[in-house]
Design a protein around this motif. Structure first.
Motif, PDB file in Angstrom:
ATOM      1  N   THR A  47       0.827  -1.203   0.000  1.00  9.22           N
ATOM      2  CA  THR A  47       0.000   0.000   0.000  1.00  9.22           C
ATOM      3  C   THR A  47       0.863   1.255   0.000  1.00  9.22           C
ATOM      4  O   THR A  47       0.557   2.231  -0.690  1.00  9.22           O
ATOM      5  CB  THR A  47      -0.937  -0.007   1.221  1.00  9.22           C
ATOM      6  OG1 THR A  47      -1.775  -1.147   1.132  1.00  9.22           O
ATOM      7  CG2 THR A  47      -1.810   1.242   1.269  1.00  9.22           C
ATOM      8  N   GLN A  87      -7.343   0.132  -0.798  1.00 10.69           N
ATOM      9  CA  GLN A  87      -7.548  -1.055   0.031  1.00 10.69           C
ATOM     10  C   GLN A  87      -8.785  -0.886   0.918  1.00 10.69           C
ATOM     11  O   GLN A  87      -9.582  -1.790   1.079  1.00 10.69           O
ATOM     12  CB  GLN A  87      -6.306  -1.288   0.883  1.00 10.69           C
ATOM     13  CG  GLN A  87      -6.393  -2.493   1.783  1.00 10.69           C
ATOM     14  CD  GLN A  87      -5.057  -2.797   2.447  1.00 10.69           C
ATOM     15  OE1 GLN A  87      -4.005  -2.354   2.015  1.00 10.69           O
ATOM     16  NE2 GLN A  87      -5.107  -3.559   3.509  1.00 10.69           N
ATOM     17  N   ASP A 163      -5.760  -1.972  -4.978  1.00 13.95           N
ATOM     18  CA  ASP A 163      -5.044  -2.386  -3.768  1.00 13.95           C
ATOM     19  C   ASP A 163      -5.892  -3.413  -3.024  1.00 13.95           C
ATOM     20  O   ASP A 163      -6.899  -3.068  -2.421  1.00 13.95           O
ATOM     21  CB  ASP A 163      -4.754  -1.165  -2.887  1.00 13.95           C
ATOM     22  CG  ASP A 163      -3.692  -1.461  -1.833  1.00 13.95           C
ATOM     23  OD1 ASP A 163      -3.217  -2.617  -1.789  1.00 13.95           O
ATOM     24  OD2 ASP A 163      -3.350  -0.550  -1.061  1.00 13.95           O
ATOM     25  N   GLU A 164      -5.482  -4.656  -3.089  1.00 13.55           N
ATOM     26  CA  GLU A 164      -6.214  -5.772  -2.484  1.00 13.55           C
ATOM     27  C   GLU A 164      -7.703  -5.683  -2.823  1.00 13.55           C
ATOM     28  O   GLU A 164      -8.539  -5.578  -1.928  1.00 13.55           O
ATOM     29  CB  GLU A 164      -6.029  -5.767  -0.955  1.00 13.55           C
ATOM     30  CG  GLU A 164      -4.596  -5.558  -0.552  1.00 13.55           C
ATOM     31  CD  GLU A 164      -4.013  -6.693   0.258  1.00 13.55           C
ATOM     32  OE1 GLU A 164      -4.673  -7.730   0.366  1.00 13.55           O
ATOM     33  OE2 GLU A 164      -2.896  -6.534   0.746  1.00 13.55           O
TER      34      GLU A 164
HETATM   35 MG   LIG Z   1      -2.011  -2.838   2.102  1.00 18.76          MG
END
Ligand SMILES: [Mg+2]
Ligand SMILES: Nc1ncnc2c1ncn2[C@@H]1O[C@H](COP(=O)(O)OP(=O)(O)O)[C@@H](O)[C@H]1O
Lengths: 327, 254
Positions: A47, A87, A163-164
């Motif tokens: 991140t 995320q 992000d994820e």
């Molecule tokens: Mg992360």
């Protein structure tokens, strides 16, 4: 042509306990049109790297060019070139899906003439058009994620950061999200940069960078990464574990990893190896299995550790949950 | 540049939309000053006027009415500014911060959003005028709206500076107790600011709301402690400094 160029990028955070090096001297390139993945456990620096690339953080040292714009000196051009799905959720839940997208389109200067058309197109792509006038706080986790993907693509970005993207979603929704990602690659001329700590998801990428403690420890296509493993992974559960381990090591000259699931080692041509192995074994075999190596094996080989999917996931789910409660 | 104007407009529009949609908030923010005005005002008013002597001409309710308008603007402005902390908590601030507009434009958009909403609340207060024996005409309204906007903009900017580095709503109580309530109490909203202890004079003098309330009272009741031009100048000056600081803080990347 490289659409992302990162050279010796580092980021330190100042904390009460001192400095944390979240990203250490990272260099990599992403080619135009690639599906590029960052794979690493929680806290690896995924991140943080994205936050630098999307101009939310400044690097401590090093350089990053996106779409040939420098993230430090040309932040606005970088921002216009990229779409982001963070995320953590980042929608205004007190606005409708439509209003969230309108807000974004206005901030990113999508011309008024095409704005509604484009919003409609994106909402249809993620299957949310019939819910466009509902407040976002009536959406499920998966729907919110899809809306965020639609939003990230609204302004025709060259690069989409995810992000994820499937964190905290149930398996079915996860595979849905992946369908959208694949669909997207077919329809749009776009480069996708995603992070994940799910090995399986990383397999979908054209190239994967494995990142651990802020450093890239391997970078290649999943196929080539796994080739390093050298063939197939055999897992043996034997009655006398220690004896079996010693015998295998001596006989076949391989490194055997001993853990809860059994004894693991790598051989070439596993299919022909197995019959010979079973015939020759002078210890009692309880079970035996053969599988192609996964990125998990690559990670274990490189770091000696598992990527600890469960704990990472449990943490973030808890966090998201706590946030919802506070509301 | 036009991009940044569009950004300011977009951020403004969102704040106004959210405000308009949140009817309970509008009602709450109207009732609270009404309680101060009618309950506290009536209760205190019976005995208080004599004690203040000639500092209050006429009815106590009439006297505090412009102060209550100031209070409504103060509270609404600060609440709106603090919504930045909320935006940060729900992650929405990131969406704004990675948009291709200058960061300072985010601060300005928020300041206009907060002030618009606060002026709207201030205007709602005007409906109470007949109940406190105040006659409000159109010329007065024409003067009041820009004045309220100026006050609201300054205070919202102050709120944004306060909220800019706050990472959780826990700091809100602190702001309430150490900023908002003292500003309200020491503004002359509820009592005349003449003949007070010396130490209070200092706080009153450095409180921007003092001049806001004074200007409002000047326009509505014709009662001034300072010349109107001085009130307006000081509020505007304070506002410019605050929005300047807010723009700088927002412009910085970690
Ligand atoms: Mg992360
Ligand atoms: N704002 C911050 N201040 C201090 N430390 C941070 C901050 N953000 C991240 N970190 C630390 O940097 C490391 C990398 O974090 P992160 O990039 O979020 O990892 P990942 O996304 O791979 O899970 C972690 O040790 C984390 O605690």
């Amino acid at each position: 042509m490289n659409i992302i160029e990162v050279v010796n990028l580092s980021k330190n955070f100042k904390t009460k306990k001192g400095f944390i090096s979240a990203v250490k001297d990272v260099s990599f390139n992403v080619k135009r049109g690639e599906l590029f993945g960052f794979l690493g456990p929680n806290g690896a620096g995924k991140t943080t790297t994205i936050n630098i690339l999307c101009t939310l953080l400044t690097p401590t040292s090093g350089r990053a060019l996106l779409n040939s714009f420098d993230v430090v000196s040309n932040p606005n051009e970088v921002r216009q070139s990229i779409g982001l799905v963070f995320q953590e959720p980042s929608l205004d839940e007190k606005l409708t899906a439509m209003e969230n997208l309108e807000f974004h389109a206005m901030l990113y200067n999508v011309p008024k003439a095409v704005r509604n058309e484009r919003i409609k197109y994106m909402l249809e792509m993620v299957g949310l058009y019939d819910r466009k006038d509902d407040l976002v706080n009536t959406f499920s986790g998966g729907m919110k994620r899809r809306l965020e993907i639609a939003r990230g693509l609204l302004h025709y970005p060259k690069i989409l950061f995810l992000d994820e993207p499937t964190l905290g979603l149930d398996p079915q929704t996860r595979s849905h999200i992946w369908e959208y990602i694949h669909q997207l690659r077919k329809k749009e001329d776009i480069t996708i940069f995603l992070t994940t700590h799910y090995m399986g998801e990383a397999e979908n990428c054209d190239r994967v960078a494995i990142i651990d403690y802020g450093e890239i420890i391997a970078i290649d296509s999943p196929f080539d990464l796994k080739k390093e493993i050298g063939g197939d992974v055999i897992t043996v559960v034997a009655e006398d574990r220690d004896k079996a381990k010693k015998t295998i090591e001596m006989e076949y000259n391989v490194a055997v990893i001993n853990n809860d699931e059994g004894l693991h080692f790598e051989v070439e041509n596993g299919e022909t190896f197995l019959p010979r192995f079973i015939k020759k074994a002078d210890f009692k075999i309880l079970s035996i299995s053969l599988r192609r190596p996964t990125l998990e094996d690559v990670f274990i080989r490189l770091t000696g550790r598992h990527i600890r999917e469960e704990s990472a996931e449990a943490n973030s789910v808890l966090k998201i949950h706590a946030r919802r409660l506070r509301r | 540049m036009s991009r940044n104007f569009m950004g300011i407009y977009t951020i403004w529009l969102r704040d106004v939309r959210r405000f308009w949609r949140d009817k309970p908030r509008i009602i709450g923010a109207t009732i609270q000053p009404a309680l101060f005005l009618f309950l506290l005002g009536t209760g205190l008013g019976r005995g208080i006027v004599g004690a203040f002597g000639n500092d209050i001409q006429g009815d106590y309710l009439t006297f505090i009415y412009p102060g209550i308008i100031g209070m409504s603007i103060l509270f609404t402005s600060i609440f709106s500014a603090i919504s930045i902390v909320w935006d940060r908590e729900i992650g929405f601030l990131k969406e704004v911060m990675v948009a291709p507009i200058a960061r300072w434009a985010v601060a300005v958009g928020k300041a206009f959003g907060g002030s618009t909403v606060a002026v709207f609340q201030g205007c709602l207060m005007l409906f109470f005028a007949p109940f406190v024996n105040v006659h409000i005409n159109l010329t007065m309204i024409a003067a009041l709206i820009p004045l309220m906007l100026l006050i609201a903009f300054s205070i919202t900017s102050l709120g944004i500076v306060t909220a800019a580095r706050m990472h959780s709503m826990q700091g809100f109580q602190v702001i309430m107790n150490f900023l908002v309530l003292p500003m309200f109490f020491l503004s002359g909203a509820m009592f005349p600011i003449t003949n007070l202890p010396k130490w209070m004079d200092i706080f009153i003098a450095i409180n921007p709301l003092t001049y806001g309330v004074d200007a409002l009272r000047g326009v509505i009741l014709g009662m001034n402690n300072y010349p109107l031009i001085m009130d307006v100048g000081l509020i505007a000056g304070f506002g410019i400094v605050m929005i300047g600081i807010a723009m700088v803080i927002f412009g910085k990347r970690e």
